[in-house]
Scaffold this motif. Structure first.
Motif, PDB file in Angstrom:
ATOM      1  N   MET A   6      -3.308 -14.683  19.221  1.00  0.00           N
ATOM      2  CA  MET A   6      -2.845 -13.589  20.066  1.00  0.00           C
ATOM      3  C   MET A   6      -3.794 -13.340  21.228  1.00  0.00           C
ATOM      4  O   MET A   6      -3.382 -13.202  22.374  1.00  0.00           O
ATOM      5  CB  MET A   6      -2.747 -12.302  19.236  1.00  0.00           C
ATOM      6  N   VAL A   7      -5.094 -13.256  20.931  1.00  0.00           N
ATOM      7  CA  VAL A   7      -6.013 -12.698  21.924  1.00  0.00           C
ATOM      8  C   VAL A   7      -6.951 -13.733  22.541  1.00  0.00           C
ATOM      9  O   VAL A   7      -7.784 -13.358  23.361  1.00  0.00           O
ATOM     10  CB  VAL A   7      -6.854 -11.555  21.308  1.00  0.00           C
ATOM     11  N   SER A   8      -6.826 -14.998  22.183  1.00  0.00           N
ATOM     12  CA  SER A   8      -7.714 -15.986  22.776  1.00  0.00           C
ATOM     13  C   SER A   8      -7.555 -15.982  24.291  1.00  0.00           C
ATOM     14  O   SER A   8      -6.467 -15.756  24.820  1.00  0.00           O
ATOM     15  CB  SER A   8      -7.390 -17.366  22.236  1.00  0.00           C
ATOM     16  N   LYS A   9      -8.691 -16.293  24.941  1.00  0.00           N
ATOM     17  CA  LYS A   9      -8.654 -16.289  26.406  1.00  0.00           C
ATOM     18  C   LYS A   9      -7.687 -17.345  26.910  1.00  0.00           C
ATOM     19  O   LYS A   9      -6.874 -17.111  27.793  1.00  0.00           O
ATOM     20  CB  LYS A   9     -10.057 -16.539  26.939  1.00  0.00           C
ATOM     21  N   GLN A  10      -7.815 -18.511  26.336  1.00  0.00           N
ATOM     22  CA  GLN A  10      -6.987 -19.603  26.830  1.00  0.00           C
ATOM     23  C   GLN A  10      -6.405 -20.355  25.645  1.00  0.00           C
ATOM     24  O   GLN A  10      -7.126 -20.767  24.740  1.00  0.00           O
ATOM     25  CB  GLN A  10      -7.842 -20.527  27.692  1.00  0.00           C
ATOM     26  N   ALA A  52       4.642 -16.699  24.908  1.00  0.00           N
ATOM     27  CA  ALA A  52       5.572 -16.720  23.772  1.00  0.00           C
ATOM     28  C   ALA A  52       4.808 -16.838  22.465  1.00  0.00           C
ATOM     29  O   ALA A  52       5.134 -16.181  21.476  1.00  0.00           O
ATOM     30  CB  ALA A  52       6.547 -17.883  23.915  1.00  0.00           C
ATOM     31  N   LEU A  53       3.776 -17.699  22.459  1.00  0.00           N
ATOM     32  CA  LEU A  53       2.970 -17.846  21.250  1.00  0.00           C
ATOM     33  C   LEU A  53       2.309 -16.512  20.887  1.00  0.00           C
ATOM     34  O   LEU A  53       2.305 -16.104  19.725  1.00  0.00           O
ATOM     35  CB  LEU A  53       1.906 -18.923  21.451  1.00  0.00           C
ATOM     36  N   ARG A  54       1.771 -15.853  21.910  1.00  0.00           N
ATOM     37  CA  ARG A  54       1.114 -14.569  21.647  1.00  0.00           C
ATOM     38  C   ARG A  54       2.125 -13.572  21.057  1.00  0.00           C
ATOM     39  O   ARG A  54       1.824 -12.858  20.100  1.00  0.00           O
ATOM     40  CB  ARG A  54       0.528 -14.007  22.943  1.00  0.00           C
ATOM     41  N   ASP A  55       3.307 -13.550  21.640  1.00  0.00           N
ATOM     42  CA  ASP A  55       4.332 -12.641  21.123  1.00  0.00           C
ATOM     43  C   ASP A  55       4.696 -12.969  19.678  1.00  0.00           C
ATOM     44  O   ASP A  55       4.817 -12.091  18.828  1.00  0.00           O
ATOM     45  CB  ASP A  55       5.600 -12.715  21.993  1.00  0.00           C
ATOM     46  N   PHE A  56       4.835 -14.273  19.422  1.00  0.00           N
ATOM     47  CA  PHE A  56       5.222 -14.705  18.070  1.00  0.00           C
ATOM     48  C   PHE A  56       4.149 -14.318  17.056  1.00  0.00           C
ATOM     49  O   PHE A  56       4.432 -13.785  15.982  1.00  0.00           O
ATOM     50  CB  PHE A  56       5.429 -16.226  18.077  1.00  0.00           C
ATOM     51  N   MET A 108      -9.121  -3.143  15.537  1.00  0.00           N
ATOM     52  CA  MET A 108      -9.574  -4.374  16.171  1.00  0.00           C
ATOM     53  C   MET A 108      -8.889  -4.572  17.518  1.00  0.00           C
ATOM     54  O   MET A 108      -9.525  -4.883  18.534  1.00  0.00           O
ATOM     55  CB  MET A 108      -9.254  -5.530  15.234  1.00  0.00           C
ATOM     56  N   LEU A 109      -7.565  -4.353  17.525  1.00  0.00           N
ATOM     57  CA  LEU A 109      -6.816  -4.599  18.760  1.00  0.00           C
ATOM     58  C   LEU A 109      -7.203  -3.587  19.842  1.00  0.00           C
ATOM     59  O   LEU A 109      -7.346  -3.939  21.013  1.00  0.00           O
ATOM     60  CB  LEU A 109      -5.313  -4.523  18.469  1.00  0.00           C
ATOM     61  N   GLY A 118      -6.268 -11.955  26.898  1.00  0.00           N
ATOM     62  CA  GLY A 118      -6.608 -11.322  25.626  1.00  0.00           C
ATOM     63  C   GLY A 118      -6.028  -9.931  25.546  1.00  0.00           C
ATOM     64  O   GLY A 118      -5.492  -9.515  24.508  1.00  0.00           O
ATOM     65  N   LYS A 119      -6.111  -9.222  26.658  1.00  0.00           N
ATOM     66  CA  LYS A 119      -5.550  -7.878  26.682  1.00  0.00           C
ATOM     67  C   LYS A 119      -4.039  -7.928  26.424  1.00  0.00           C
ATOM     68  O   LYS A 119      -3.484  -7.094  25.719  1.00  0.00           O
ATOM     69  CB  LYS A 119      -5.816  -7.224  28.041  1.00  0.00           C
ATOM     70  N   TYR A 120      -3.412  -8.922  27.019  1.00  0.00           N
ATOM     71  CA  TYR A 120      -1.972  -9.077  26.788  1.00  0.00           C
ATOM     72  C   TYR A 120      -1.699  -9.186  25.283  1.00  0.00           C
ATOM     73  O   TYR A 120      -0.826  -8.508  24.728  1.00  0.00           O
ATOM     74  CB  TYR A 120      -1.446 -10.318  27.509  1.00  0.00           C
TER      75      TYR A 120
END
Lengths: 681, 728
Positions: free
Chosen positions: A310-314, A326-330, A356-357, A370-372
């Protein structure tokens, strides 16, 4: 033991019109209790012989029959009849709901489908004494047991609680041990997998994340017979992921699969391999969906992995092209699902995740991507989280977004940004995504927690940069929800305006106030929801005018129509009311001067009463017309106000209007004089 | 179908027969506790009533005169119907005792039991319940409502757990009016409660009663009127020994009830030898084309030479019991049986051939289990399933009165051709049986309709040409599986029939039902051949002894009884179950009997000595099916808790055999108490436990090759025991 109370008997008697004295009710209740108990005792025999452990109405019928009593026909139900519960006034009541059935509907309804016939299916419950893990058999170790194991590892040691079926191979060994020395020892978990399981693990992992794209979705076959039985889904050539989500016998492999996912994420986040990360997340989802597994024990491995996604920079090599959003959303959805499934007051899972978030969100060092991730994570956790953690941060976030979107990125603020130009472009994309996401997720929460009206400036003050977008979103959302209900509300409101009679004593009760209020309501609706598409105001006005001009409308109805039009504003008054004034005046005259035309009103029951009520109505209408038209006339008519002109133009109402207009003009003029004593004069 | 007009007629006949029969039962049962003169008067009054009702005045006068009845009394009795009933039936309960005495007396009695020496205590404790029972009835009968309620509240809960069900029933009765026509009470009052006491314990009791004669007169009365003290010589029993045999509705079995000899052995089968010689192969070969055992024949010609020898040796091991003349077997002609037909011989031959291929089961070679599940049974529930002996057919009964037959082998179900077509068939043809069948009727399943109530049990005849079914309508029907029609309706039971079973040799069958009777029928008569009355409540299951000479029955009165088909007497009464019994199975050698009850207990009985040998706390809910493997090594059990369990019976049997051959093991009835019962050995004996997915197991069957076949109906609504425990 439960019994029929005397009150129940009384109520039942009353329902068929018999009033019972107390002692008779008591006597009867005793007897009824005895008989019913007696019948139920016998009915249980019929239940047992039907090989059930739930009593059905049939059993009662058969019992009655065996006692030479006519059964109660028409109360057959294959399933249990649900009892509704109600309480109130210190009494608790169980009843079963009886819906009224429209016979016509029942007759005209299409014939229901014939229930499918009983079918005979066959499967192996055991093969050489070992129960295969196929969908027809229950999972070898139930989910609740896995859970209990994870929460209370000592449970197995305590005799009696370990009442689950041992896997036969180890069970036999254990039994022999027991005869030697009766010491209860917790079984050591068997960590080695059978050959078949190893094979399965290899197949599954390769299929899920291997290089061969075709295998992931295509069927794959295994050779040995036992494997086929153990892993039914493979045998039938289903997808690997489906196998993970539905196979019942995976619990032994679960630790390995979880480690596989965790390690896979760790490696692929570094290597920025988006495709593999997606597949790993899908594996994780499949395991989560498997109803026979309990992931509780492996959360410590899975949650960091999911959060990383979810929060990785890249997460990919070309962040401006690939859809890593899409991956972050999933992943966020997955995390939310885990929180919902495994949150307990003991592990405080959701609290910890949220903390944490939020930390990631507020920290300066977090990259925009990451913020996204953090935002989408919080948004998935539900309305409460959005309200408590996201909305307070909106202004702060907005400022950051502004800096990216308007100035092209602060650059120096981001120590990780490698090159100014590239960074600013990627950042801009990220900022746009964040903005969209924030608006999307916050709108529904804002809609609920903020009251009307939505003032743009308030929003801007409160949420800064995001204010306008949010305001726009919220008002749109409100309009949408409200507009959906209008078709129900408007007829209701209109009825309150134009109904002929709204109270029992029309000459005494103040139904005029209701009509005025409803008119105000209708006007507010028109203002709020009128769009060029729905033409709300136009339609309302047309409807009201029609009521006004129609001969069959009663005077009270006309009053409603007039007040409705009047509330809609100056323009409406000018266009729809003033042209009708003369005609209305004539009607009023007939009521006020002659005592009512009588014959014109077919609904009037008696001449005298009608004329009195009508006279009251006429007076009300006159006052209303004068009040509402005066201000419009004042504007649209030029000076001087000549009484005869008024009379000619408005007939009966002319003098009253003239009087009103001149008074109004005088007032405004006087006001102006007062306010500007040293001005014009 | 042919029965379209049946239901009406049936219900009418049931009602009328029911009424009469019940009357005769109750009058019969009234007789028991009272002496001669009372009986005469009762009978006379009954007759008088009948005559009066039918207005046969002159006969009435004559009867009165002849019987020497004084007019007024007769008249009073006739007028006041209810009162006379009460007097006759309940006179034993009528007392003038102060209601306060009961609680005091019972307390006194309890104290006495508490203070008794440990040696006698447990035997005497068995008296607590019957005394409580009859004191309560007395209280209610004499109209002391409040007292009876407090008596029930105070002493009801302290009774043993296995009586609580009865106590619940008893507590429902709170007024004298409730007692009339109450089946449960009728049973209690007309049967004395049996308590077995050692001579010493008995004398302790006597002393107590003599000492406090004045104080405990109520108790004395109850003991005299309603208890049967079965006194034996020997040492008093301990707590476990008392408890193992306690639990039945009417106390323990009397000693003399189990004194008779039971021919539990299996007689020599006369025709087995003949068939095992040369003609075997030729017969089978001709049959091979149609039989499901066709695969067996394909073993090839090269084996042919070695076969006979192999068979001989195997056969010896299988039939060793029969080749020696079993001394415990009944004489071959003890029970008349029809001469075996050619078809039967052929069938036997097939069975023997199949059995040669069977696996010997044991802890190291566990069976495979094939499970048949019914789905879509929400509308019509499955109420019974039966699998025929050679596992080729499966019959299932539904709650909507339908009966369906499924074929489990590739051979389809066919009906016989019509009579006129049959005449054209060449009767000398080899495949005459195949030719008789109408190919156009071949189906996977067939339906039999005729009953008008849920079908509670069905049973295949050994030759698979007939099927028996019994239902809630009180009828037993015999169906032909060749013409697929109903052949006979056996009317006799007046209430729902719970089970019906064909004898292993065919021809006879047994049924049992709600009317507390077991009936023995032969297929060629529509009247029962034997009517066994003795159970005090519903007879829930019935099973034939492998030698067809005995019938075992299990009942809601928590006893198992063994009835002799020939003499018609009850030869064994086995007490020990704590709940109603729903499954029975005889071991293959015919000596042991397994029974399963509603609370999930399994019990193994030795019929030779009438002992309870082992008790297994097997299931968490009703056991509906029990089956011994063909080699007699395993016992399979299954029930409502959706679990199938396999037990190591061979191990138990070995221990039993060692015990019975040990010195001191004696003939029935010589030792007063049951030897120690194996309990708590579930873990040692349980070989496997196989849960299903919410499918109660209602039928288990070992095929001739020792494959275990189970069947049940999937029911999404069943709550599995593990779910319940998880919730807790």
């Amino acid at each position: 033991m439960a019994e029929f109370s005397a009150e129940s008997i009384k109520v039942i008697a009353e329902s068929i019109g018999i009033v019972l004295p107390d002692h008779a009710a008591k006597e009867l209740s005793d007897d009824v209790t005895f008989r019913v108990r007696h019948i139920i005792q016998d009915a249980s025999k019929f239940m047992v012989h039907s090989k059930r452990d739930k009593m059905l109405t049939w059993d009662i019928d058969h019992t009655l029959k065996s006692k030479n009593v006519e059964p109660i026909y028409g109360f057959r139900a294959a399933e249990s009849i649900p009892f509704r519960f109600a309480s109130g006034g210190g009494r608790e009541l169980f009843f079963n709901e009886e819906k009224e059935i429209e016979l016509g509907d029942l007759v005209n309804a299409p014939v229901p489908k014939v229930p499918s016939d009983a079918q005979l299916k066959v499967h192996w419950l055991a093969i050489d004494g070992i129960q295969p893990s196929i969908p027809e058999n229950p999972p070898p170790i139930g989910k609740d047991l896995q859970k209990r194991d994870s929460s209370d590892p000592a449970a197995k040691i305590i005799p009696g609680t370990a009442a689950h079926p041992q896997p036969p191979q180890t069970g036999k060994l254990r039994k022999e041990l027991k005869t030697e020395e009766m010491v209860k020892i917790k079984d050591l978990a068997t960590h080695e997998l059978s050959v078949e399981q190893q094979l399965y693990y290899k197949e599954i992992t390769e299929a899920c994340v291997g290089a061969d794209e075709a295998r992931r979705t295509a069927s794959f076959s295994t050779s040995t017979f036992r494997t086929k039985i153990l892993f039914f889904n493979l045998f039938f050539g289903l997808e690997a992921l489906q196998s993970l989500s539905s196979d019942p016998g995976l619990h032994q492999m679960l630790p390995r699969l979880c480690t596989f996912i965790a390690e896979g994420v760790r490696v692929n986040v570094v290597q920025k391999n988006l495709a593999l990360l997606i597949y790993l997340m899908r594996m994780c989802k499949a395991l989560l969906d498997n109803s026979s597994l309990s992931l509780e024990r492996y959360l410590h491995e899975l949650i960091p992995a999911v959060t990383s996604c979810m929060v990785s920079k890249q997460l990919c090599n070309r962040p401006d092209v690939d859809n890593h959003w899409a991956l972050r959303d999933f992943a966020a959805k997955l995390l939310a699902q885990m929180c919902r499934a495994f949150h307990t007051s003991a592990n405080q899972l959701q609290t910890r995740v949220t903390r944490m978030l939020t930390k990631a969100l507020t920290s300066d060092s977090t990259h925009l991507t990451g913020k996204y991730g953090a935002i989408t994570g919080i948004a998935e956790l539900g309305m409460d989280c959005i309200k408590n953690f996201l909305i307070p941060l909106l202004k702060q976030l907005g400022e950051k977004l502004r800096s990216h979107l308007e100035t092209g990125g602060p650059g120096s603020m981001h120590p990780y940004a490698s090159g100014q130009g590239a960074s600013s472009n990627a950042d801009r994309v990220a900022a746009v995504h964040i903005q969209t996401l924030l608006v999307k997720s916050c709108v529904s929460a804002l809609k609920i927690c903020r009251n009307l009206p939505d003032v743009l400036d308030q929003y801007r003050a409160e949420f800064g940069f995001l204010g306008p977008a949010l305001h726009n979103g919220v008002s749109k959302a409100r309009a949408q929800t409200a507009a959906g209900k209008l078709h129900e509300l408007i007829p209701a409101v209109t009825s309150c305006m134009v109904s002929k009679q709204l109270c029992n004593r029309p000459d005494v009760d103040n139904h005029w106030a209701l009509r005025d209020f409803a008119a105000k309501l209708l006007a507010q609706m028109c203002r709020a929801f009128h769009t060029s598409a729905n033409q709300l105001q136009t339609r309302v006005t047309r409807m009201l005018t029609k009521a006004l001009t129609s001969d069959s409308t009663h005077l009270t109805g006309k009053y409603g129509a007039i007040t409705g039009i009047a509330e809609l504003g100056m323009d409406c008054i000018k266009n729809f009311l003033i042209p009708l004034l003369k005609q209305l005046g004539e009607k009023l005259r007939s009521h006020l001067e002659t005592g009512g035309p009588g014959s014109m009103h077919p609904y009037a029951s008696g001449q005298g009463a009608s004329s009195n009520a009508d006279r009251v109505a006429a007076v009300h209408i006159q006052t209303l017309l004068v009040k509402s038209c005066v201000s419009a006339l004042k504007i649209c008519r030029n000076l001087p106000d000549v009484l005869d002109q008024y009379r000619a133009e408005f007939g009966f109402l002319g003098p009253a209007l003239h009087n009103g207009v001149s008074k109004a003009r005088a007032q405004t003029a006087a006001g102006k004089v007062q306010r500007a004593p040293g001005g014009g004069f | 179908m042919e029965n379209s007009d049946m239901p009406v007629m049936i219900s009418v006949s049931t009602a009328s027969v029911g009424g009469e029969n019940m009357k005769s039962y109750s009058s019969e049962s009234q007789r028991k506790p009272h002496g001669g003169p009372v009986l005469d008067k009762d009978t006379a009054v009954t007759i008088l009533k009948y005559l009066k009702k039918k207005n046969l005045d002159s006969t009435l006068e004559a009867f009165r005169h002849e019987a020497g009845l004084i007019e007024p009394i007769g008249d009073v009795d006739l007028e006041d119907n209810d009162a006379s009933d009460d007097v006759g039936v309940w006179s034993a309960y009528k007392t003038e005792t102060d209601p306060l005495d009961y609680e005091a007396t019972y307390n006194e009695f309890k104290r006495f039991l508490g203070n008794a020496l440990d040696l006698y205590k447990h035997e005497l404790h068995a008296m607590l319940y019957p005394v409580f029972l009859h004191m309560y009835i007395e209280l209610v009968y004499n109209g002391h409502e409040a007292k009876s309620e407090s008596f029930m509240k105070r002493f009801g809960p302290i009774q043993e757990y296995y009586y609580q069900q009865d106590i619940t029933k008893l507590a429902m009765i709170t007024r004298r009016e409730h007692m009339k026509h109450n089946d449960f009470l009728d049973t209690l009052k007309s049967n004395q409660f049996t308590v077995r006491l050692s001579r010493d314990a008995y004398s302790v009791l006597r002393r107590f009663m003599d000492e406090k004669r004045a104080k405990v007169s109520v108790l004395l009365n109850v003991v005299q009127e309603h208890l049967y003290l079965d006194v034996y010589e020997g040492i008093p029993r301990n707590k476990e020994q008392v408890e193992t045999t306690a639990g039945a509705m009417n106390g323990e079995a009397m000693q003399q009830a189990n004194k008779g000899k039971v021919y539990y052995g299996l007689p020599k089968e006369p025709d087995v030898h003949v068939n095992l010689d040369e003609p075997v192969d030729s017969m089978l070969a001709s049959e091979g084309g149609t039989s499901s055992a066709a695969a067996a024949v394909t073993t090839g010609a090269e084996d042919e030479a070695s076969k006979p020898k192999k068979k001989k040796s195997k056969k010896d091991s299988i039939f060793s019991k029969k080749t020696k003349n079993d001394p415990n077997a009944p004489p071959v002609n003890r029970l008349p049986l029809p001469e075996p037909r050619d078809v039967d011989k052929k069938e036997k031959l097939r069975a023997v051939r199949e059995s040669m291929k069977r696996i010997t089961l044991g802890p190291d070679s566990m069976p495979s289990i094939c499970f048949y599940t019914f789905t879509n049974t929400n509308v019509a529930k499955v109420t019974c399933v039966k699998i025929c002996e050679d596992t080729s057919l499966l019959a299932v009964g539904f709650s909507d009165s339908k009966l369906k037959i499924f074929t489990l082998v590739p051979t389809k179900l066919k009906a016989m051709k019509k009579a006129e077509e049959l005449t054209t068939i060449d009767k000398c043809a080899d495949d005459v049986y195949a030719r008789m069948m109408d190919e156009s009727t071949a189906e996977q399943q067939k339906q039999l309709v005729g009953h008008c109530g849920p079908i509670y049990c069905c049973s295949f005849s050994p030759d698979r040409t007939m099927l028996l079914s019994c239902a809630e309508d009180g009828h037993i029907r015999l169906w032909s599986l060749l013409t697929w029609t109903c052949l006979v309706i056996y009317r006799g039971h007046i209430f729902p029939v719970w089970e019906v079973k064909f004898a292993p040799h065919g021809f006879y069958f047994a049924s049992c039902g709600h009317d507390k009777t077991v009936r023995l029928w032969s297929t060629d008569q529509n009247q029962p051949q034997r009517l066994y009355a003795g159970h005090l409540s519903d007879v829930d299951c019935v099973e034939f002894h492998p030698n067809s000479n005995y019938v075992a029955s299990g009942s809601s009165d928590r006893t198992v009884r063994l009835w002799d088909c020939v003499s018609g007497s009850c030869v064994r009464v086995l007490t020990g179950h704590k709940t109603s019994i729903h499954a029975l199975a005889f071991s293959n050698d015919g000596r042991y009997l397994a029974s399963g009850s509603r609370d999930g207990d399994l019990m193994l009985w030795d019929l030779a000595r009438a002992y309870l040998l082992a008790r297994l706390d097997a299931h968490s809910s009703t056991v509906y099916s029990l089956c011994f493997s063909r080699d007699g090594n395993l016992l399979a059990s299954g029930g409502l808790d959706c679990t199938l369990k396999l037990w190591d019976y061979a191990k138990l049997a070995k221990e039993f055999a060692a015990e019975s051959s040990a010195p001191g093991a004696a003939t029935p009835g010589t030792t007063p108490h049951n030897p120690d019962v194996r309990m708590g050995e579930e873990e040692l004996l349980l070989l496997g436990s196989y849960p299903t997915k919410k499918t109660p197991i209602i039928e288990l069957h070992f095929t001739r090759r020792n494959l275990l076949v189970g069947a049940g109906a999937f029911d999404g609504a069943v709550v599995v025991a593990s779910d319940i425990s998880a919730k807790k």
